[in-house]
Design a protein around this motif. Structure first.
Motif, short mmCIF file in Angstrom:
data_model
loop_
_atom_site.label_atom_id
_atom_site.label_comp_id
_atom_site.label_asym_id
_atom_site.label_seq_id
_atom_site.Cartn_x
_atom_site.Cartn_y
_atom_site.Cartn_z
N THR A 80 0.86 -1.03 0.10
CA THR A 80 0.03 0.00 0.09
C THR A 80 0.69 1.24 0.00
O THR A 80 0.58 2.11 -0.51
CB THR A 80 -0.81 -0.06 1.28
N TYR A 81 1.97 1.22 0.68
CA TYR A 81 2.84 2.39 0.68
C TYR A 81 3.29 2.74 -0.59
O TYR A 81 3.24 3.98 -0.98
CB TYR A 81 4.01 2.12 1.72
N SER A 82 3.73 1.70 -1.36
CA SER A 82 4.30 1.85 -2.52
C SER A 82 3.43 2.40 -3.78
O SER A 82 3.64 2.91 -4.68
CB SER A 82 5.14 0.71 -3.15
N PHE A 83 2.00 1.96 -3.51
CA PHE A 83 0.95 2.36 -4.65
C PHE A 83 0.50 3.87 -4.30
O PHE A 83 0.34 4.53 -4.98
CB PHE A 83 -0.05 1.44 -4.56
N ASN A 84 -0.09 4.01 -2.78
CA ASN A 84 -0.78 5.13 -2.60
C ASN A 84 -0.60 5.33 -1.13
O ASN A 84 -0.90 4.60 -0.37
CB ASN A 84 -2.09 4.75 -2.86
N GLN A 85 0.15 6.57 -0.75
CA GLN A 85 0.27 6.78 0.58
C GLN A 85 -1.01 7.29 1.48
O GLN A 85 -1.05 6.78 2.49
CB GLN A 85 1.40 8.03 0.74
N LYS A 86 -1.87 7.78 0.65
CA LYS A 86 -3.20 8.01 1.38
C LYS A 86 -3.89 6.52 1.77
O LYS A 86 -4.56 6.59 2.88
CB LYS A 86 -4.27 8.99 0.46
N LEU A 87 -3.75 5.65 0.70
CA LEU A 87 -4.32 4.46 1.25
C LEU A 87 -3.82 4.08 2.31
O LEU A 87 -4.23 3.27 3.19
CB LEU A 87 -4.30 3.66 -0.05
N PHE A 88 -2.45 3.89 2.38
CA PHE A 88 -1.45 3.33 3.45
C PHE A 88 -2.10 3.94 4.65
O PHE A 88 -2.09 3.14 5.90
CB PHE A 88 -0.10 3.92 3.03
N SER A 92 -3.55 1.43 7.58
CA SER A 92 -2.91 1.00 9.01
C SER A 92 -3.42 1.01 10.18
O SER A 92 -3.35 0.00 10.84
CB SER A 92 -1.42 2.00 9.14
N PRO A 93 -4.42 1.94 10.34
CA PRO A 93 -4.91 1.69 11.65
C PRO A 93 -6.06 0.56 11.63
O PRO A 93 -6.25 0.01 12.74
CB PRO A 93 -5.96 3.25 11.95
N ILE A 94 -6.38 0.28 10.30
CA ILE A 94 -7.49 -0.82 10.14
C ILE A 94 -6.71 -2.27 10.53
O ILE A 94 -7.27 -3.00 11.27
CB ILE A 94 -8.07 -1.19 8.74
N ILE A 95 -5.24 -2.17 10.03
CA ILE A 95 -4.66 -3.42 10.62
C ILE A 95 -4.39 -3.52 11.84
O ILE A 95 -4.46 -4.69 12.71
CB ILE A 95 -3.19 -3.41 9.75
N MET A 96 -4.24 -2.25 12.52
CA MET A 96 -3.87 -2.31 14.06
C MET A 96 -5.07 -3.03 14.93
O MET A 96 -4.96 -3.81 15.59
CB MET A 96 -3.46 -1.18 14.64
N VAL A 97 -6.29 -2.29 14.39
CA VAL A 97 -7.77 -2.99 15.22
C VAL A 97 -7.72 -4.28 14.88
O VAL A 97 -8.27 -5.18 15.76
CB VAL A 97 -8.88 -2.02 14.32
#
Length: 125
Positions: A80-88, A92-97
């Motif tokens: 996600t970071y390499s494609f789109n930083q906004k998506l990243f 990120s918080p979704i993964i943490m949850v």
């Protein structure tokens, strides 16, 4: 770049903690029932047999879950970071949850295993 480092650090803390705690509980289960270290619930602390079973079961579960979370999170973060930083920044918080949800789900899985293997009095079925 600093967003990526900070978010990735936050995301890998939970899986690394699960891997380390899981390995400890699985391989070096606390020998005596105590109120400080180990898988501590009413059912797991009934007797030494339930204590050992719960700690080993939960430890194995956390170890496996931790590795899956760690590998998955790092892959998702990198893509996600390499494609789109906004998506990243959204993912990120979704993964943490999700990591917290899975961690707490492991408690219900351990309790279910205790119910399947032990009676209400803590005796093996």
């Amino acid at each position: 770049m600093t967003d990526w480092i900070l978010n990735t650090f936050c995301i890998v803390v939970i899986p690394i903690a699960l891997i380390l705690c899981g390995l400890f509980m699985w391989k070096s289960c606390p020998k005596k029932i105590n109120g400080l270290i180990g898988y501590r619930t009413t059912r797991s602390m009934m007797n030494q047999d339930t204590w050992t079973f719960a700690n080993m079961y939960c430890g194995q579960l956390w170890w496996k879950m931790g590795w899956c979370m760690l590998i998955g999170a790092v892959i998702i973060q990198t893509i996600t970071y390499s494609f789109n930083q906004k998506l990243f920044n959204i993912i990120s918080p979704i993964i943490m949850v999700l990591e917290f949800v899975l961690m707490f789900y492991s408690i219900s899985m351990t309790e279910k295993a205790l119910k399947e293997h032990f009676t209400e009095n803590g005796r093996r079925k």
